[in-house]
Structure formats: structure tokens, C-alpha cells
Design an enzyme around this catalytic site. Structure first.
Site, PDB file in Angstrom:
ATOM      1  N   CYS A 241      29.108  48.707  63.282  1.00 38.10           N
ATOM      2  CA  CYS A 241      28.312  49.269  64.369  1.00 38.10           C
ATOM      3  C   CYS A 241      27.472  48.153  64.967  1.00 38.10           C
ATOM      4  O   CYS A 241      26.691  47.523  64.261  1.00 38.10           O
ATOM      5  CB  CYS A 241      27.410  50.399  63.867  1.00 38.10           C
ATOM      6  N   ASN A 250      34.813  50.269  58.905  1.00 38.56           N
ATOM      7  CA  ASN A 250      35.095  51.553  58.253  1.00 38.56           C
ATOM      8  C   ASN A 250      35.940  51.299  57.019  1.00 38.56           C
ATOM      9  O   ASN A 250      36.615  50.283  56.920  1.00 38.56           O
ATOM     10  CB  ASN A 250      35.929  52.439  59.185  1.00 38.56           C
TER      11      ASN A 250
END
Ligand code: HMG
Ligand code: MG
Length: 301
Positions: A241, A250
Site C-alpha cells: 500500500c 499481498n
């Protein structure tokens, strides 16, 4: 061990969560080819891009063109990230099947990520959710920093629940709970799911783990034991992010598939095709991706 689900539905978020953090520009054509490869892997949902402000996330500034050019597999649900009405307009023009809105439990992360307080975010999301539903689209919402915020520290389930309540009241179809900076451990996942799953149906809840400290697979196993059947993951473990200091990608789709298939849990996804898509994007980015299964299969090839 509690009983595990027989099947799990994975949403491939690499083309959005993965690429949003990359400095290396991937051409529109390469993105389209990559998403087309993913579309043939058996995955049932792909988040193909993000209709945020291009100044905030320049690597996805071609979202509209990508959406218009990808081959649509009728078995795949194509969704995109949307922060506001402008994003929704563009997403509808791109022909999305569904959208995901997003907000944080942490005030500081929310402000840094979408330039608004939580109070000012709610009415924006309410209108977007209701307009998208009126246009016949599926609407999910990511709730970020559900375990910890890089600026405010630990977050409790009691802070998460009122946000989820409001989002369901506005009409979201499902909620993805984000371990945005990848700090959670299984007991935290247990504590959150024990609160959440007495309130909402488990098929409406999705777990979204970043793998900063290598805890994502352990956290997924705990989630499965609680009956969770929906996970977000990204090819090769790409991502992060841009507004969460230190957040890694992820959890890798490759590693999640190894875990699930090894335990006899059906996903419908072909691991070889995910390997192929991982190698493709790895080459375009000119760097190795963090997935351990990817590295192992590459070493054995
Ligand atoms: P803002 O500057 O407050 O926007 O940004 P504004 O409403 O004041 O508008 C300013 C200008 O931007 C206007 O243009 C708008 O038209 C334009 P002007 O009139 O000045 O010419 N604008 C847009 N242009 C294109 N697309 C749009 C758009 N909206 C306004 N959608 C905004 C607010 C939300 C747009 C900005 O903060 C933003 O784009 N933020 C996105 C940040 C982001 O993408 N973060 C990463 C995704 S979240 C994540 O990764 C977490 C997640 O994976 C879950 C987890 O891991 O926990 C989902
Ligand atoms: Mg994320």
C-alpha cells in the site's frame, strides 16, 4: 483442528494491489496480456485496476484503457477499486462487473489514503455504493487497518464493527477485512472473527492479508478454521500500500494455492497457469517476486 471448508473462492488482486505500488511502468499492452493470462487460470474474480486519481497512483493511470481492452472470460467477475463518484463513472465506462470501495478503521491512514476524515468518507461511500447498486453492480468494501495502523498502532474489533455495520446498512454486498501492513498473528485473527462472524454471514466476509512478516499463511489457516471461504491474494506476492509505511505485498496466490490444494480444498485454479502469469509479470518488472512457491518451481524448472 476445526473442520476446514471444501472450497475457497480467491480474488486475484495483483493487477490492482500488486501494481499500484510499483515504480516500474508496465505498459497497457503488457497489463492486458497479463490479465488475459490470469483470466484463463480458473480464477473467478480479478481486480483489474483502480479508478483513483492518477497523481496518487500513477502506475494504474491506464485503468480505463485496460478495462476496455482485456478479453472478458464469461466465468470471471471483473472488478476495480473506486474511491468516489468520479471513479465510479470511469469504472462504469470501463465495463466493470463490480466495484470495491475502501476506507480505513484508522483515522490517520484514512486521511493519508483518501484525503478525508472517516466522517467525511461515509457519505461519499454511501452515494457510490447506492449508485453502483442502482447500476446493477456488485459492491464490495475493503476495510483497511483492521488489526494495526502504522501510525496509530493496534486496532480492536470494537473499532472495526461499527464501520462494518454502517457499510452493510449502505448496501455493500461484502466486506474485505484488510491486514494492510501485515502485522496480524492468528490469535488476533481469531479475536476479530469471533466478533465479526456472530454479526455477519461468513460468506460475506473476505480476508485480505499482506505478508510483511510471513504470517499470512498462518492467518489464512486460522480464517479457514472459522469457516471463511473467500480470500484476496496477488500473483507472486506482488504489491503493497503506497500509504502504509513498510507494507509488503499481498499473500501470494501461488502460496495460497499450494496450501489449499495440499489440504484438498477446491479453488478451480490451475497452479501452472498462475506460475506462468507470475513469470510473465516478473519479467516485465525486471525483479523477483516474493512467493516461495514461485521461487521453488523456478529453481526446479
Ligand atoms: P482529492 O484530491 O481529495 O480529490 O483526492 P478531490 O475530490 O478534492 O478532487 C481533486 C481533483 O481530483 C479534481 O480534479 C477531481 O476531478 C479529481 P480538478 O477539478 O482539480 O481537475 N479526481 C479524480 N480524478 C480521477 N479519478 C478519480 C478522481 N477523484 C477526484 N477517482 C482521492 C481524493 C480519493 C481521489 C485521492 O485521495 C486518491 O485517489 N486516493 C487513492 C489512494 C489509493 O489508491 N491508495 C491505495 C489503495 S487502498 C489499499 O491499497 C488498501 C487495500 O488494498 C486494502 C488493504 O490492504 O487494507 C484496498
Ligand atoms: Mg491491500
Amino acid at each position: 483442528m476445526k473442520s476446514l471448508p471444501k472450497w475457497v473462492r480467491i480474488k486475484e488482486v495483483g493487477p490492482r494491489d500488486g501494481l499500484q505500488n510499483e515504480k516500474q511502468w508496465v505498459s497497457t499492452e503488457d497489463k492486458v496480456n497479463w490479465i488475459n493470462l490470469l483470466s484463463e487460470s480458473g480464477v473467478r474474480e480479478i481486480e483489474f485496476s483502480s479508478f483513483v486519481h492518477p497523481k496518487w497512483v500513477p502506475s494504474l493511470k491506464d485503468a480505463l484503457e485496460v478495462g476496455k481492452r482485456i478479453n472478458r472470460n464469461p466465468d470471471v467477475h471483473y472488478s476495480a477499486l473506486v474511491p468516489n463518484q468520479k471513479g465510479l463513472e470511469l469504472a462504469l465506462e470501463a465495463g466493470v462487473d463490480g466495484i470495491s470501495v475502501f476506507m480505513s478503521v484508522s483515522e490517520t491512514h484514512n486521511k493519508l489514503n483518501i484525503n478525508k476524515t472517516i466522517d467525511k468518507t461515509f457519505p461519499v461511500l454511501k452515494d457510490v455504493i447506492q449508485d453502483a447498486k442502482s447500476a446493477g453492480k456488485h459492491v464490495a468494501c475493503y476495510v483497511s487497518t483492521v488489526f494495526e495502523c502504522p501510525y496509530e498502532g493496534k486496532i480492536t474489533p470494537a473499532q472495526v464493527i461499527p464501520i462494518c455495520d454502517k457499510l452493510f446498512e449502505y448496501g455493500v454486498d461484502d466486506i474485505s477485512l484488510g491486514d494492510t501492513i501485515g502485522t496480524a498473528v492468528p490469535l488476533q485473527v481469531k479475536a476479530l472473527l469471533e466478533e465479526v462472524l456472530v454479526r455477519y454471514p461468513k460468506d460475506k466476509m473476505i480476508m485480505h492479508f499482506h505478508d510483511t512478516r510471513g504470517m499470512a499463511i498462518a492467518n489464512i489457516l486460522t480464517s479457514l478454521e472459522y469457516g471463511i471461504t473467500r480470500l484476496d491474494s496477488s500473483v507472486g506476492g506482488l504489491g503493497g500500500c503506497p500509504y502504509a509505511k513498510g507494507a509488503a505485498g499481498n499473500v501470494a496466490t501461488n502460496d495460497v494455492l499450494y496450501l489449499l490444494h495440499g489440504m484438498g480444498i477446491y479453488t478451480g485454479i490451475d497452479e501452472a497457469k498462475i506460475q506462468e502469469a507470475s513469470l510473465y509479470i516478473q519479467e516485465k518488472l525486471g525483479k523477483s517476486l516474493p512467493s516461495k512457491s514461485l521461487a521453488y518451481l523456478q529453481a526446479m524448472a
